[in-house]
Each structure stands twice: as C-alpha cells, then as structure tokens.
Design an enzyme around this catalytic site. Structure first.
Site, short mmCIF file in Angstrom:
data_model
loop_
_atom_site.label_atom_id
_atom_site.label_comp_id
_atom_site.label_asym_id
_atom_site.label_seq_id
_atom_site.Cartn_x
_atom_site.Cartn_y
_atom_site.Cartn_z
CB SER A 267 -0.86 0.02 1.26
OG SER A 267 -1.55 1.27 1.37
CE1 TYR B 247 -4.56 -1.87 5.01
CE2 TYR B 247 -3.23 0.06 4.49
CZ TYR B 247 -4.01 -1.00 4.08
OH TYR B 247 -4.22 -1.22 2.73
N1 LIG Z 1 -8.65 -0.33 -1.59
C1 LIG Z 1 -7.57 0.42 -1.39
O1 LIG Z 1 -7.59 1.67 -1.50
C2 LIG Z 1 -6.26 -0.24 -1.04
C3 LIG Z 1 -5.11 0.57 -1.02
C4 LIG Z 1 -3.89 0.00 -0.72
C5 LIG Z 1 -3.80 -1.35 -0.44
N2 LIG Z 1 -4.94 -2.13 -0.45
C6 LIG Z 1 -4.80 -3.55 -0.13
O2 LIG Z 1 -5.39 -4.32 -1.15
C7 LIG Z 1 -5.78 -5.57 -0.61
C8 LIG Z 1 -7.21 -5.87 -1.04
O3 LIG Z 1 -8.07 -4.91 -0.45
P1 LIG Z 1 -9.41 -4.40 -1.15
O4 LIG Z 1 -9.34 -2.94 -1.23
O5 LIG Z 1 -9.69 -5.18 -2.36
O6 LIG Z 1 -10.48 -4.71 0.01
P2 LIG Z 1 -11.64 -5.79 0.12
O7 LIG Z 1 -12.56 -5.70 -1.04
O8 LIG Z 1 -12.20 -5.63 1.48
O9 LIG Z 1 -10.88 -7.16 -0.01
C9 LIG Z 1 -10.13 -7.71 1.04
C10 LIG Z 1 -10.04 -9.20 0.80
O10 LIG Z 1 -9.20 -9.78 1.80
C11 LIG Z 1 -9.89 -10.87 2.40
N3 LIG Z 1 -9.42 -11.03 3.76
C12 LIG Z 1 -9.43 -10.13 4.78
N4 LIG Z 1 -8.90 -10.68 5.87
C13 LIG Z 1 -8.55 -11.95 5.55
C14 LIG Z 1 -7.94 -13.01 6.24
N5 LIG Z 1 -7.58 -12.90 7.54
N6 LIG Z 1 -7.72 -14.17 5.58
C15 LIG Z 1 -8.07 -14.30 4.30
N7 LIG Z 1 -8.65 -13.34 3.58
C16 LIG Z 1 -8.87 -12.17 4.21
C17 LIG Z 1 -11.36 -10.54 2.26
O11 LIG Z 1 -12.12 -11.73 2.17
P3 LIG Z 1 -12.96 -12.41 3.35
O12 LIG Z 1 -13.68 -11.32 4.06
O13 LIG Z 1 -13.84 -13.35 2.58
O14 LIG Z 1 -11.94 -13.11 4.18
C18 LIG Z 1 -11.39 -9.88 0.89
O15 LIG Z 1 -11.46 -10.85 -0.13
C19 LIG Z 1 -5.58 -5.49 0.89
O16 LIG Z 1 -4.35 -6.10 1.26
C20 LIG Z 1 -5.51 -3.99 1.14
O17 LIG Z 1 -4.79 -3.68 2.30
C21 LIG Z 1 -6.16 -1.60 -0.74
#
Ligand SMILES: NC(=O)c1ccc[n+]([C@@H]2O[C@H](COP(=O)([O-])OP(=O)(O)OC[C@H]3O[C@@H](n4cnc5c(N)ncnc54)[C@H](OP(=O)(O)O)[C@@H]3O)[C@@H](O)[C@H]2O)c1
Length: 280
Positions: free
Chosen positions: A140, A153
């Site tokens: 991130s 985070y």
């Molecule tokens: N969106 C942003 O702006 C952003 C920016 C920088 C980085 N990121 C990173 O991108 C990644 C994906 O995030 P996203 O934005 O796509 O959010 P999201 O839609 O909430 O997706 C998060 C995913 O991670 C899974 N997850 C969470 N905790 C878990 C665990 N303990 N074990 C296994 N699966 C788990 C969730 O599935 P379940 O609930 O089914 O477990 C979901 O599929 C994350 O690492 C996040 O930190 C996002």
C-alpha cells in the site's frame, strides 16, 4: 496465446475488491486460479463465475495451516504453482498511538505481515522445488508515507514491503521472484468495512467511496482519475508473467503519483498564497 496460458495461480483475498479482479484477469489470461478468502458463499460464487479453471478454498491467511492447505490444494489439483498473490487484508484502525489496543495491533500484523509470510513460505517451498515462480504481495501507499491509514495498517504494510525485498534476495538463487504492488486509493469495500459495516454490504459501497474520495484525490494525487481494481490487476499481471522475468524485490506503485509528491496545482496555489501574504 494468452499471457498466463496453463499457469497455476493462487490469489488470497479473492472474495471481493482487488483480489476478485486479479482472479478474473488471471482466468481471462488462461491461468488456473485458486481463489481464497474466509467468506465461503462469496468465494464459491466468484470461482463458479470463472468456470472450470477456478476453484475456491476457505482460508484465513493469519492461520499458517490454512495457507499450507491452500497451496497444497493448488499443487494437488494442478501439479504445480506458478503465481502466488498475497492480497488478503483488512482496514486499518484509526486510534492514536497513545490509545492503541495491542490486541488490535497484533491482529493487523497477523493478517498483513504473518499472512504474507505464510504465503511466501508455502508457495516458496513449491516454487523452489520447481525452480520457478512469481510471488506478488499487495502492499500500500500507506506503507511508504504516513498519515493515510491507521498506524497498525501502515506499519504492517511497511513490513510487507521489506519482507518482499528480504524474500526476493533469499529466493532469487532458486529462480523464484518476489515483488509487490502498492495501490493508492482504490474504491472497494475496505473503507466501509473499516467503518464497521458488514463485509458483504460493504462490498456494494465501492462507487460511493469513489465519490467520497474525489476532493481528497484532487488535492493529493498528481494524475487525475480514480485508481481502479483493473489498474492493480494489470500491474500484478505484468509481475506475474514472463515479461518481468528479471524483476525481483521491487515495488510497483499504482497510486496516480501520490507517493511521488504533491500535484503541481497544490504547490502553485500555496506559492501564490505565500507571495500574496509576503507582498501585502
Ligand atoms: N482499496 C484500497 O484503496 C487499497 C489501497 C492499498 C492497499 N490495499 C490492499 O489491497 C488488498 C485488497 O483490499 P481491497 O481494497 O480489495 O479490500 P476488500 O474488497 O475488502 O478485499 C479484502 C479481501 O481480503 C480478504 N481477507 C481479509 N482478511 C482476511 C484473512 N484474515 N484471511 C483471508 N482473507 C482475508 C477478504 O475476504 P474475506 O472477508 O472473505 O476473508 C477480501 O477478499 C488489501 O491487502 C488492502 O490492504 C487496498
């Protein structure tokens, strides 16, 4: 030929958002994809939508035995593992450091750091035996600059960035690559999850999140526009495939330039304000 034809990939956190899009793009590029996450209904639905080349395995990445079983499933079913995407993650917690709950901090590290470590370890064992493989960790912008997410985070993502480099130099002699992608602000359900919404309801809020971001992005992101899950998936796809065969230990920021610096318009406005102040 499709760029991932016949390759075998595991994507954690593939039940929604960025991971779900990565799984779709990988399947469209010809890969066999194993989707992972904790929500079984969403996971099975998403895998079914990708057809016979996809399966879902329930997995909490903070539990090493779950990740070992996940990788084992991919290898048992397809005979190898070419790509591991450690994408699973949850929102940060916005408490001040002086009020931080250490159990919350530990939990965040368990998912974002130990979870990535588990993925590298078990995918790495298989890839070392094969003498090939590409591991991509989703980090991130918050791991590079402070103040954009909770301190738990942000700290965890910084650790994931350095873990990427450490694992890359460790596994390089076995021809296994380890890189990361650092998204900027991507409208997904993660923000509503951080506000306490139910996970599946939160996933439906992505478009309203994009609207809410706009004023903040206008003043902080040099390139106009919203970073989409498609943009992250495209970067991950490049790191997964042979086009990046000599790239390892690197982070690819897909953040509209936010970690490069402030938009010119913000600096210009400030310089004008300063000049007016000093000349009055
Ligand atoms: N969106 C942003 O702006 C952003 C920016 C920088 C980085 N990121 C990173 O991108 C990644 C994906 O995030 P996203 O934005 O796509 O959010 P999201 O839609 O909430 O997706 C998060 C995913 O991670 C899974 N997850 C969470 N905790 C878990 C665990 N303990 N074990 C296994 N699966 C788990 C969730 O599935 P379940 O609930 O089914 O477990 C979901 O599929 C994350 O690492 C996040 O930190 C996002």
């Amino acid at each position: 030929m499709k760029s991932l034809h016949g390759k075998v990939a595991v994507v954690t956190g593939a039940t929604s958002g960025i991971g779900a899009r990565i799984a779709e793009v990988f399947a469209a590029e010809g890969a066999h994809v194993v989707l992972a996450g904790r929500r079984e209904h969403e996971g099975h639905q998403r895998a079914a939508a990708l057809g016979e080349s996809a399966t879902f395995v329930r997995c909490d990445v903070s539990v090493e035995a779950d990740v070992e079983a996940l990788v084992g499933h991919a290898v048992e079913r397809y005979g190898r593992l070419d790509i591991m995407v450690n994408n699973a993650g949850g929102p940060g917690n916005m408490a001040s450091v002086t009020d931080f709950d250490s159990a919350v901090f530990t939990r965040t590290l368990a998912v974002h750091v130990a979870g990535v470590m588990h993925g590298i370890k078990h995918a790495g064992r298989q890839m070392v035996a094969q003498r090939s493989g590409s591991i991509i960790n989703v980090a991130s912008l918050a791991g590079k600059i402070a103040g954009w997410s909770g301190l738990d985070y942000s700290t965890a993502k910084a650790a994931a960035l350095h873990l990427t480099r450490c694992a890359a130099v460790d596994l390089g002699e076995h021809e296994v690559r380890v890189n990361s992608v650092s998204p900027g602000f991507v409208p997904t359900g993660i923000f509503a999850k951080g506000s306490g919404a139910d996970a599946s309801a939160a996933d439906a809020t992505a478009m309203s999140v994009a609207e809410a971001f706009k004023p903040m992005l206008d003043s902080s992101q040099p390139l106009p526009g919203t970073v989409r899950t498609d943009d992250i998936a495209a970067a991950v796809l490049w790191l997964a495939g042979d086009a990046s065969r000599l790239v390892t230990g690197q982070d690819l920021a897909v953040d509209g330039g936010m970690t490069a610096g402030r938009p010119a318009a913000s600096s210009r406005a400030e310089r004008t304000r300063m000049r007016d102040l000093l000349s009055s």
